[in-house]
Write a protein that holds these residues in place. Structure first.
Motif, PDB file in Angstrom:
ATOM      1  N   HIS A 134       0.844  -1.198   0.000  1.00 38.78           N
ATOM      2  CA  HIS A 134       0.000   0.000   0.000  1.00 38.78           C
ATOM      3  C   HIS A 134       0.877   1.245   0.000  1.00 38.78           C
ATOM      4  O   HIS A 134       1.908   1.297   0.681  1.00 38.78           O
ATOM      5  CB  HIS A 134      -0.919   0.020   1.219  1.00 38.78           C
ATOM      6  N   GLY A 135       0.453   2.250  -0.766  1.00 38.12           N
ATOM      7  CA  GLY A 135       1.159   3.519  -0.803  1.00 38.12           C
ATOM      8  C   GLY A 135       0.234   4.680  -0.493  1.00 38.12           C
ATOM      9  O   GLY A 135      -0.914   4.711  -0.939  1.00 38.12           O
ATOM     10  N   GLU A 136       0.733   5.644   0.290  1.00 33.36           N
ATOM     11  CA  GLU A 136      -0.002   6.860   0.604  1.00 33.36           C
ATOM     12  C   GLU A 136       0.659   8.047  -0.093  1.00 33.36           C
ATOM     13  O   GLU A 136       1.870   8.271   0.065  1.00 33.36           O
ATOM     14  CB  GLU A 136      -0.007   7.135   2.106  1.00 33.36           C
ATOM     15  N   CYS A 137      -0.099   8.804  -0.849  1.00 34.10           N
ATOM     16  CA  CYS A 137       0.348  10.046  -1.498  1.00 34.10           C
ATOM     17  C   CYS A 137       1.646   9.804  -2.279  1.00 34.10           C
ATOM     18  O   CYS A 137       1.616   9.177  -3.335  1.00 34.10           O
ATOM     19  CB  CYS A 137       0.499  11.156  -0.457  1.00 34.10           C
ATOM     20  N   HIS A 162      -6.030  12.994   5.409  1.00 28.61           N
ATOM     21  CA  HIS A 162      -5.734  14.338   4.931  1.00 28.61           C
ATOM     22  C   HIS A 162      -4.851  14.247   3.696  1.00 28.61           C
ATOM     23  O   HIS A 162      -3.916  13.443   3.646  1.00 28.61           O
ATOM     24  CB  HIS A 162      -5.013  15.145   6.012  1.00 28.61           C
ATOM     25  N   GLU A 163      -5.163  15.055   2.690  1.00 29.25           N
ATOM     26  CA  GLU A 163      -4.426  15.070   1.426  1.00 29.25           C
ATOM     27  C   GLU A 163      -3.722  16.401   1.259  1.00 29.25           C
ATOM     28  O   GLU A 163      -4.315  17.467   1.462  1.00 29.25           O
ATOM     29  CB  GLU A 163      -5.402  14.843   0.265  1.00 29.25           C
ATOM     30  N   PHE A 164      -2.430  16.355   0.897  1.00 32.50           N
ATOM     31  CA  PHE A 164      -1.674  17.586   0.662  1.00 32.50           C
ATOM     32  C   PHE A 164      -0.538  17.262  -0.302  1.00 32.50           C
ATOM     33  O   PHE A 164       0.441  16.626   0.054  1.00 32.50           O
ATOM     34  CB  PHE A 164      -1.116  18.126   1.975  1.00 32.50           C
ATOM     35  N   HIS A 165      -0.690  17.680  -1.550  1.00 30.06           N
ATOM     36  CA  HIS A 165       0.369  17.477  -2.532  1.00 30.06           C
ATOM     37  C   HIS A 165       0.160  18.444  -3.694  1.00 30.06           C
ATOM     38  O   HIS A 165      -0.874  19.097  -3.799  1.00 30.06           O
ATOM     39  CB  HIS A 165       0.397  16.025  -3.035  1.00 30.06           C
ATOM     40  N   TYR A 166       1.154  18.534  -4.550  1.00 29.97           N
ATOM     41  CA  TYR A 166       1.121  19.458  -5.681  1.00 29.97           C
ATOM     42  C   TYR A 166       1.149  18.744  -7.018  1.00 29.97           C
ATOM     43  O   TYR A 166       1.389  19.356  -8.053  1.00 29.97           O
ATOM     44  CB  TYR A 166       2.306  20.427  -5.608  1.00 29.97           C
ATOM     45  N   SER A 167       0.927  17.461  -7.027  1.00 26.10           N
ATOM     46  CA  SER A 167       1.013  16.727  -8.279  1.00 26.10           C
ATOM     47  C   SER A 167      -0.308  16.784  -9.043  1.00 26.10           C
ATOM     48  O   SER A 167      -1.377  16.976  -8.469  1.00 26.10           O
ATOM     49  CB  SER A 167       1.378  15.265  -8.006  1.00 26.10           C
ATOM     50  N   THR A 219      -3.574   5.432  -2.035  1.00 25.12           N
ATOM     51  CA  THR A 219      -4.467   6.577  -1.821  1.00 25.12           C
ATOM     52  C   THR A 219      -3.647   7.860  -1.851  1.00 25.12           C
ATOM     53  O   THR A 219      -2.457   7.856  -1.542  1.00 25.12           O
ATOM     54  CB  THR A 219      -5.174   6.498  -0.453  1.00 25.12           C
ATOM     55  N   PHE A 220      -4.308   8.952  -2.196  1.00 24.31           N
ATOM     56  CA  PHE A 220      -3.646  10.248  -2.100  1.00 24.31           C
ATOM     57  C   PHE A 220      -3.722  10.809  -0.680  1.00 24.31           C
ATOM     58  O   PHE A 220      -2.975  11.708  -0.333  1.00 24.31           O
ATOM     59  CB  PHE A 220      -4.259  11.247  -3.084  1.00 24.31           C
ATOM     60  N   PHE A 221      -4.631  10.297   0.136  1.00 24.09           N
ATOM     61  CA  PHE A 221      -4.721  10.829   1.495  1.00 24.09           C
ATOM     62  C   PHE A 221      -3.866  10.000   2.454  1.00 24.09           C
ATOM     63  O   PHE A 221      -3.618   8.817   2.251  1.00 24.09           O
ATOM     64  CB  PHE A 221      -6.176  10.865   1.986  1.00 24.09           C
ATOM     65  N   HIS A 222      -3.429  10.664   3.511  1.00 25.32           N
ATOM     66  CA  HIS A 222      -2.700  10.025   4.597  1.00 25.32           C
ATOM     67  C   HIS A 222      -3.709   9.636   5.675  1.00 25.32           C
ATOM     68  O   HIS A 222      -4.457  10.470   6.164  1.00 25.32           O
ATOM     69  CB  HIS A 222      -1.667  10.983   5.196  1.00 25.32           C
ATOM     70  N   LEU A 223      -3.706   8.380   6.055  1.00 29.71           N
ATOM     71  CA  LEU A 223      -4.679   7.856   7.004  1.00 29.71           C
ATOM     72  C   LEU A 223      -4.445   8.431   8.403  1.00 29.71           C
ATOM     73  O   LEU A 223      -3.337   8.389   8.920  1.00 29.71           O
ATOM     74  CB  LEU A 223      -4.594   6.334   7.043  1.00 29.71           C
ATOM     75  N   ILE A 224      -5.524   8.955   9.003  1.00 31.28           N
ATOM     76  CA  ILE A 224      -5.481   9.462  10.379  1.00 31.28           C
ATOM     77  C   ILE A 224      -6.255   8.551  11.326  1.00 31.28           C
ATOM     78  O   ILE A 224      -5.776   8.216  12.418  1.00 31.28           O
ATOM     79  CB  ILE A 224      -6.050  10.896  10.477  1.00 31.28           C
TER      80      ILE A 224
END
Length: 436
Positions: free
Chosen positions: A325-328, A388-393, A427-432
């Motif tokens: 599994h990969g996050e962002c 939460h998602e935070f990236h510039y791609s 997923t693009f979001f980081h699991l909280i």
């Protein structure tokens, strides 16, 4: 009994992190045990807190976490002398729609824990108006108590005097005023501060900040303003299911964005974590039963990742028989290709069809609520995950089976669904947290 205090401000970029680190180190230098927390989803600041205090820091988030989870997490401060919660953005800034226990605003945590707020005010370009801003923040929400103010980046003694007089007239305590001091500025990049582990001189910088703040701020008065805190026992803990019993975790400068409380929850549930470095061309532990690639800065290291054949072949072999599994950023590396900011296209691992580009940057930022349409490690179909998602791609292609139906904090459906192909998910979001 610990003393609790929230460090906040009217806006981002005012100096909350620097003041938090300086206070923590200055009190630690006096022999006090200091515990820090980060309010909100910022995954970079906790590492700075740990560098300043020598104690692990975690995030507490009213949008993604219920009160029981927050109580469980802040319980680690019971043996401390001072507990500091650093806010995010401005004091009352959150999302429009309420989440699990609030909107994600720092004020939620202050009211929930009963800790007063120490405001950092930057009066650059103003004078008495700074007092109006502080008074407005003090009076905006009845359940939030203001301890006082520290002024930052004061231009001159005359400037300080004007602001102090106005704040005193408004009945607001001023604990100190910091002149401009470039030596304590923390370096930044596009996702926020440069990570603590990337700064060899971070200890010296925090020491200088502590010295400077101790010279200009009444540390005893600030400590007296904190609330004596008797934490309530948590009814339950994190309620987190680890993604596997033995977890191979990518961990280096390109893969470092994972919430500390998630790692702690996995270990508390009995999971074993072994780390490996894709940048050092290492493959995941062959004895692990799941591999997890966190986010980070793969775009800054895309050429190295593309050239590291042992990592790429090892990950592919792992994914033949076990989940990955990969996050962002980790999700991007699981994809087919990543184009960097210079327009150079780098081949990634190809476990998913995702292709992303930083050549035309577009910011994606915000809370995410995902209902899983397919399973991912640790979570079954139908699970509701908060992150939460935070990236510039920019997404060039996302052709695989969608992993989830994903909404933002307003309830709007978004295109970043995540992907699943075979044993690989992302997923693009980081699991909280997972909704109970």
């Amino acid at each position: 009994m610990p003393a609790g205090l929230v460090i906040s401000a009217p806006a981002s970029g005012v100096g909350k992190t620097t003041l938090t680190l300086a206070l923590a180190r200055a009190w630690r230098n006096r022999g006090l045990n200091v515990q820090c927390f980060k309010s909100g989803p910022d995954y970079i600041d906790p590492a700075f807190h740990a560098a300043a205090t020598g104690r692990a820091s975690v995030n507490v988030d009213s949008w993604a976490m219920d009160r029981g989870t927050i109580a469980h997490l802040v319980g680690r401060g019971t043996d401390a002398d001072v507990v500091l919660a650093e806010g995010s953005m401005g004091l009352f800034d959150g999302v429009a729609a309420r989440g699990v226990s609030g909107t994600g605003a720092t004020a939620d945590i202050a009211e929930m824990l009963g800790w007063p707020v120490l405001l950092v005010i930057d009066p650059s370009g103003q004078a008495q108006t700074a007092a109006a801003i502080a008074a407005g923040l003090r009076d905006y929400r009845a359940g939030v108590q203001l301890a006082g103010v520290v002024l930052n980046r004061v231009a001159s003694p005359r400037h300080e005097d004007l602001v102090r007089r106005a704040l005193n007239d408004a009945g607001i305590a001023v604990f100190g005023a910091l002149p401009r001091h470039a030596e304590i500025s923390l370096p930044k990049r596009h996702l926020g501060l440069v990570q603590a582990e990337e700064q060899a001189e971070i200890g010296k910088l925090i020491d200088e900040a502590a010295r400077f703040v101790a010279e200009h701020v009444d540390l005893d008065a600030v400590l007296r303003s904190a609330a004596s805190w008797s934490p309530q026992p948590a009814v339950n803990g994190m309620n987190v299911t680890p993604p596997g019993q033995r977890i191979a975790l990518a961990r280096d400068a390109a893969f470092s964005f994972i919430y500390p409380h998630m790692l702690e929850a996995w270990r508390a549930a009995g999971a074993e974590i072994s780390t490996f470095s894709p940048l050092a061309d290492e493959a995941p532990d062959a004895n692990a039963d799941v591999c997890w690639l966190p986010g980070g800065y793969p775009e800054l290291h895309a050429g190295t990742i593309a050239a590291n054949a042992r990592f790429r072949s090892g990950l592919r072999a792992f994914a033949d028989t076990r989940p990955v599994h990969g996050e962002c950023g980790g999700y991007m590396v699981l994809g087919t290709a990543l184009t960097d900011a210079d327009g150079i296209r780098h081949e990634m691992t190809g476990l998913l069809g995702l292709e992303t580009s930083f050549a035309k940057r577009r910011m994606h930022l915000g809370y995410r609520l995902a209902a899983l349409a397919a399973p991912m490690p640790g979570h079954q179909v139908g699970a509701r995950l908060r992150g939460h998602e935070f990236h510039y791609s920019t997404i060039v292609a996302q052709p695989d089976t969608p992993l989830a139906v994903v909404h933002d904090a307003t309830g709007a459906v978004i295109a970043e669904t995540g992907s699943r192909r075979g044993q690989a998910t992302g997923t693009f979001f980081h699991l909280i947290a997972e909704d109970r």
